[in-house]
Design a protein around this motif. Structure first.
Motif, PDB file in Angstrom:
ATOM      1  N   LEU A  52       0.836  -1.203   0.000  1.00  0.00           N
ATOM      2  CA  LEU A  52       0.000   0.000   0.000  1.00  0.00           C
ATOM      3  C   LEU A  52       0.871   1.254   0.000  1.00  0.00           C
ATOM      4  O   LEU A  52       0.595   2.238  -0.678  1.00  0.00           O
ATOM      5  N   ASP A  53       1.904   1.221   0.843  1.00  0.00           N
ATOM      6  CA  ASP A  53       2.867   2.311   0.947  1.00  0.00           C
ATOM      7  C   ASP A  53       4.176   1.694   1.419  1.00  0.00           C
ATOM      8  O   ASP A  53       4.276   0.459   1.513  1.00  0.00           O
ATOM      9  N   PRO A  54       5.191   2.459   1.698  1.00  0.00           N
ATOM     10  CA  PRO A  54       6.487   1.847   2.055  1.00  0.00           C
ATOM     11  C   PRO A  54       6.472   0.978   3.305  1.00  0.00           C
ATOM     12  O   PRO A  54       7.427   0.212   3.514  1.00  0.00           O
ATOM     13  N   VAL A  55       5.430   1.040   4.146  1.00  0.00           N
ATOM     14  CA  VAL A  55       5.432   0.266   5.383  1.00  0.00           C
ATOM     15  C   VAL A  55       4.238  -0.673   5.519  1.00  0.00           C
ATOM     16  O   VAL A  55       4.201  -1.486   6.440  1.00  0.00           O
ATOM     17  N   ARG A  56       3.257  -0.597   4.648  1.00  0.00           N
ATOM     18  CA  ARG A  56       2.047  -1.408   4.787  1.00  0.00           C
ATOM     19  C   ARG A  56       1.807  -2.241   3.533  1.00  0.00           C
ATOM     20  O   ARG A  56       2.208  -1.864   2.432  1.00  0.00           O
ATOM     21  N   PHE A  57       1.109  -3.354   3.739  1.00  0.00           N
ATOM     22  CA  PHE A  57       0.779  -4.210   2.598  1.00  0.00           C
ATOM     23  C   PHE A  57      -0.508  -4.975   2.891  1.00  0.00           C
ATOM     24  O   PHE A  57      -0.927  -5.117   4.047  1.00  0.00           O
ATOM     25  N   LEU A  58      -1.137  -5.475   1.840  1.00  0.00           N
ATOM     26  CA  LEU A  58      -2.226  -6.433   1.954  1.00  0.00           C
ATOM     27  C   LEU A  58      -1.615  -7.823   1.837  1.00  0.00           C
ATOM     28  O   LEU A  58      -0.878  -8.100   0.894  1.00  0.00           O
ATOM     29  N   GLY A  59      -1.900  -8.690   2.807  1.00  0.00           N
ATOM     30  CA  GLY A  59      -1.306 -10.020   2.785  1.00  0.00           C
ATOM     31  C   GLY A  59      -2.250 -11.065   3.318  1.00  0.00           C
ATOM     32  O   GLY A  59      -3.455 -10.846   3.432  1.00  0.00           O
ATOM     33  N   ASN A  60      -1.696 -12.228   3.630  1.00  0.00           N
ATOM     34  CA  ASN A  60      -2.506 -13.319   4.167  1.00  0.00           C
ATOM     35  C   ASN A  60      -1.678 -14.081   5.197  1.00  0.00           C
ATOM     36  O   ASN A  60      -0.519 -13.754   5.461  1.00  0.00           O
ATOM     37  N   ARG A  61      -2.274 -15.115   5.780  1.00  0.00           N
ATOM     38  CA  ARG A  61      -1.648 -15.814   6.901  1.00  0.00           C
ATOM     39  C   ARG A  61      -0.728 -16.966   6.491  1.00  0.00           C
ATOM     40  O   ARG A  61      -0.187 -17.659   7.355  1.00  0.00           O
ATOM     41  N   SER A  62      -0.534 -17.201   5.210  1.00  0.00           N
ATOM     42  CA  SER A  62       0.258 -18.357   4.789  1.00  0.00           C
ATOM     43  C   SER A  62       1.717 -18.220   5.218  1.00  0.00           C
ATOM     44  O   SER A  62       2.339 -17.171   5.057  1.00  0.00           O
ATOM     45  N   THR A  63       2.258 -19.312   5.770  1.00  0.00           N
ATOM     46  CA  THR A  63       3.665 -19.347   6.196  1.00  0.00           C
ATOM     47  C   THR A  63       4.567 -20.078   5.204  1.00  0.00           C
ATOM     48  O   THR A  63       5.787 -19.984   5.292  1.00  0.00           O
ATOM     49  N   GLY A  64       3.964 -20.850   4.297  1.00  0.00           N
ATOM     50  CA  GLY A  64       4.750 -21.613   3.322  1.00  0.00           C
ATOM     51  C   GLY A  64       5.041 -23.037   3.734  1.00  0.00           C
ATOM     52  O   GLY A  64       5.713 -23.771   3.001  1.00  0.00           O
ATOM     53  N   LYS A  65       4.550 -23.479   4.900  1.00  0.00           N
ATOM     54  CA  LYS A  65       4.914 -24.807   5.401  1.00  0.00           C
ATOM     55  C   LYS A  65       4.466 -25.927   4.463  1.00  0.00           C
ATOM     56  O   LYS A  65       5.207 -26.903   4.262  1.00  0.00           O
ATOM     57  N   GLN A  66       3.263 -25.819   3.889  1.00  0.00           N
ATOM     58  CA  GLN A  66       2.810 -26.883   2.988  1.00  0.00           C
ATOM     59  C   GLN A  66       3.638 -26.910   1.703  1.00  0.00           C
ATOM     60  O   GLN A  66       4.027 -27.971   1.218  1.00  0.00           O
ATOM     61  N   GLY A  67       3.916 -25.744   1.145  1.00  0.00           N
ATOM     62  CA  GLY A  67       4.737 -25.695  -0.065  1.00  0.00           C
ATOM     63  C   GLY A  67       6.138 -26.210   0.166  1.00  0.00           C
ATOM     64  O   GLY A  67       6.705 -26.922  -0.672  1.00  0.00           O
ATOM     65  N   TYR A  68       6.713 -25.879   1.315  1.00  0.00           N
ATOM     66  CA  TYR A  68       8.059 -26.361   1.623  1.00  0.00           C
ATOM     67  C   TYR A  68       8.043 -27.873   1.845  1.00  0.00           C
ATOM     68  O   TYR A  68       9.002 -28.575   1.473  1.00  0.00           O
ATOM     69  N   ALA A  69       6.969 -28.397   2.446  1.00  0.00           N
ATOM     70  CA  ALA A  69       6.844 -29.850   2.589  1.00  0.00           C
ATOM     71  C   ALA A  69       6.772 -30.517   1.223  1.00  0.00           C
ATOM     72  O   ALA A  69       7.359 -31.587   1.006  1.00  0.00           O
ATOM     73  N   LEU A  70       6.078 -29.902   0.286  1.00  0.00           N
ATOM     74  CA  LEU A  70       6.002 -30.432  -1.077  1.00  0.00           C
ATOM     75  C   LEU A  70       7.379 -30.422  -1.743  1.00  0.00           C
ATOM     76  O   LEU A  70       7.756 -31.377  -2.423  1.00  0.00           O
ATOM     77  N   ALA A  71       8.131 -29.350  -1.532  1.00  0.00           N
ATOM     78  CA  ALA A  71       9.470 -29.263  -2.132  1.00  0.00           C
ATOM     79  C   ALA A  71      10.385 -30.337  -1.559  1.00  0.00           C
ATOM     80  O   ALA A  71      11.103 -31.016  -2.304  1.00  0.00           O
ATOM     81  N   ARG A  72      10.375 -30.501  -0.233  1.00  0.00           N
ATOM     82  CA  ARG A  72      11.233 -31.519   0.388  1.00  0.00           C
ATOM     83  C   ARG A  72      10.856 -32.918  -0.093  1.00  0.00           C
ATOM     84  O   ARG A  72      11.730 -33.754  -0.349  1.00  0.00           O
ATOM     85  N   ALA A  73       9.566 -33.186  -0.182  1.00  0.00           N
ATOM     86  CA  ALA A  73       9.117 -34.508  -0.625  1.00  0.00           C
ATOM     87  C   ALA A  73       9.569 -34.783  -2.055  1.00  0.00           C
ATOM     88  O   ALA A  73       9.973 -35.900  -2.388  1.00  0.00           O
ATOM     89  N   ALA A  74       9.508 -33.774  -2.913  1.00  0.00           N
ATOM     90  CA  ALA A  74       9.903 -33.961  -4.313  1.00  0.00           C
ATOM     91  C   ALA A  74      11.396 -34.223  -4.434  1.00  0.00           C
ATOM     92  O   ALA A  74      11.833 -35.057  -5.237  1.00  0.00           O
ATOM     93  N   VAL A  75      12.207 -33.519  -3.636  1.00  0.00           N
ATOM     94  CA  VAL A  75      13.655 -33.771  -3.643  1.00  0.00           C
ATOM     95  C   VAL A  75      13.936 -35.214  -3.239  1.00  0.00           C
ATOM     96  O   VAL A  75      14.749 -35.907  -3.870  1.00  0.00           O
ATOM     97  N   ALA A  76      13.259 -35.686  -2.197  1.00  0.00           N
ATOM     98  CA  ALA A  76      13.485 -37.048  -1.709  1.00  0.00           C
ATOM     99  C   ALA A  76      13.027 -38.096  -2.711  1.00  0.00           C
ATOM    100  O   ALA A  76      13.463 -39.258  -2.630  1.00  0.00           O
ATOM    101  N   ARG A  77      12.179 -37.711  -3.643  1.00  0.00           N
ATOM    102  CA  ARG A  77      11.719 -38.646  -4.675  1.00  0.00           C
ATOM    103  C   ARG A  77      12.509 -38.498  -5.964  1.00  0.00           C
ATOM    104  O   ARG A  77      12.158 -39.063  -6.987  1.00  0.00           O
ATOM    105  N   GLY A  78      13.599 -37.727  -5.904  1.00  0.00           N
ATOM    106  CA  GLY A  78      14.528 -37.660  -7.025  1.00  0.00           C
ATOM    107  C   GLY A  78      14.348 -36.510  -7.976  1.00  0.00           C
ATOM    108  O   GLY A  78      15.076 -36.417  -8.970  1.00  0.00           O
TER     109      GLY A  78
END
Length: 402
Positions: free
Chosen positions: A203-229
């Motif tokens: 919105l300005d240099p100090v504010r933004f519109l966002g959401n509560r996502s932390t990325g944990k599910q996406g990072y779990a998907l990335a780790r799982a894919a690495v482990a599967r080659g």
């Protein structure tokens, strides 16, 4: 039950000291670990350290304890072999089947999953010979983790840094579990793109519109894919999680930046999983200075405009034939009905539908979902760790990739 047997190979790089932390994590999580260093590795960390931390004898020679035939028995009895760090020299020997010490003999006799965690200078990693050796090892079924980007020996910075030991441990844990279950590395040779986190629209240099996502599910998907080659590109939006070992991480902030990164990475991808929470709207204007309160005046309305619909775009315009596209739907009511409508509207192959709220899913270590498919099938995933949902998603993706 017998403890899973892990061989930790250590080759001669400055990052050898980090393998001590990996060894600690393996032993404390219930694995029996035999450390097999190269002669060069012992210039960085001595045999006494490896022996004390593992509780097992340490040698580099095939001539020690000959009656036990260690150059054969160690590899034969292992449930997992992990080499961290793996130097360019070690990767070359492994790719060409050379066996001039105990570690390279162990690699030739191992019939279990093998993980290499390379560490070297950027120029060495990017050299065509190293890249050919890595491709050969991957083609044979080994998991070769992409090195991290960061500070190298001396003042150099670039790709070639050993990933953090905790992240290497996560790869080992997942590869070992799949090896025990006799499940193949079904994403070997594939390139997958995963988006994670939540976009922020300034919105300005100090504010933004966002959401509560932390990325944990996406990072779990990335780790799982690495482990599967798989070779993994992780497009991360404003997540503070540590980089998953083996993933190329592209950092973005806004929905427009995420779209650009995903479209670019998807050009040669076999699958794209859009797990990020992408803002549907952004402010029409950006205030160059902080928006101030004015006494006696109500704030000006914030006008919103639509962000690009990345999931619909990449689903409609596939970068290559047979590319599998997976979306996520975060719903608060009429979860399945809204999910089915979104699946039809977006045109993706799979849609992971979960109920979200202030205390549901976002930031949690667990998730519960239903995976809807374009062919009409539905796969429920009961409440449990996010890595379980990640494996279900990759199972379904692998089925569609053939």
């Amino acid at each position: 039950m017998d403890k899973p047997k892990v061989v930790l190979g250590v080759s001669g790089g400055i990052a050898a000291y980090k393998a001590c932390e990996l060894l600690r994590r393996l032993t404390e999580s219930g694995h029996e670990v035999r450390v097999v260093p190269t002669d060069s590795a012992l210039h960085f960390v001595g045999a006494a350290t490896w022996s004390a931390l593992s509780g097992n004898p340490v040698t580099t020679e095939v001539w020690d304890s000959v009656h036990e035939v260690p150059h054969v028995r160690i590899g034969q009895s292992a449930d997992l072999v992990v080499v961290a760090p793996a130097t360019a020299d070690l990767l070359a020997k492994a790719a060409h089947g050379l066996a001039d010490d105990l570690l390279t003999n162990t690699l030739l006799t191992a019939r279990c999953p093998v993980v290499f965690a390379p560490a070297m200078h950027t120029e060495m990693w990017e050299h065509p010979a190293t890249q050919e050796n890595v491709a050969t090892l991957r083609r044979r079924g080994a998991v070769v983790i992409e090195p991290a980007v960061g500070r190298l020996t001396g003042v150099d910075t670039g790709k070639g840094r050993l990933p953090e030991p905790g992240e290497i441990f996560e790869v080992c844990r997942r590869v070992l579990a799949r090896g025990i279950e006799e499940r193949p590395l079904d994403l070997a040779g594939r390139h997958v793109v995963v988006s994670a986190g939540g976009t922020r629209e300034p919105l300005d240099p100090v504010r933004f519109l966002g959401n509560r996502s932390t990325g944990k599910q996406g990072y779990a998907l990335a780790r799982a894919a690495v482990a599967r080659g798989a070779r993994v590109t992780l497009v991360s939006a404003n997540s503070e999680l540590p980089d998953p070992a083996g993933a190329d991480v592209v950092r973005v902030g806004t929905a427009v930046q995420l779209r650009e990164a995903v479209v670019k990475a998807a050009a040669d991808a076999d699958a794209v999983v859009m797990a990020a929470a992408v803002a549907d709207f952004r402010p029409a204007t950006y205030a160059e200075g902080k928006i101030k309160k004015r006494d006696g005046h109500e704030p000006d309305p914030i006008v919103l405009v639509r962000n690009p619909d990345v999931l619909a775009e990449i689903s409609a315009d596939r970068a290559r034939p047979g590319q599998v596209i997976v979306g996520f739907a975060a719903e608060t009511d009429d979860v399945l009905a809204n999910g089915r409508a979104k699946l039809a509207r977006k045109g993706c192959d799979l849609l992971v539908v979960n109920e979200v709220g202030e205390h549901k899913t976002f930031g949690s270590e667990a998730n519960e979902a239903v995976v809807l498919a374009a062919d009409g099938t539905e796969t429920p995933v009961p409440y449990g760790p996010k890595e379980a949902l990640a494996d279900t998603v990759w199972d379904l993706v692998a089925d569609r990739l053939g």
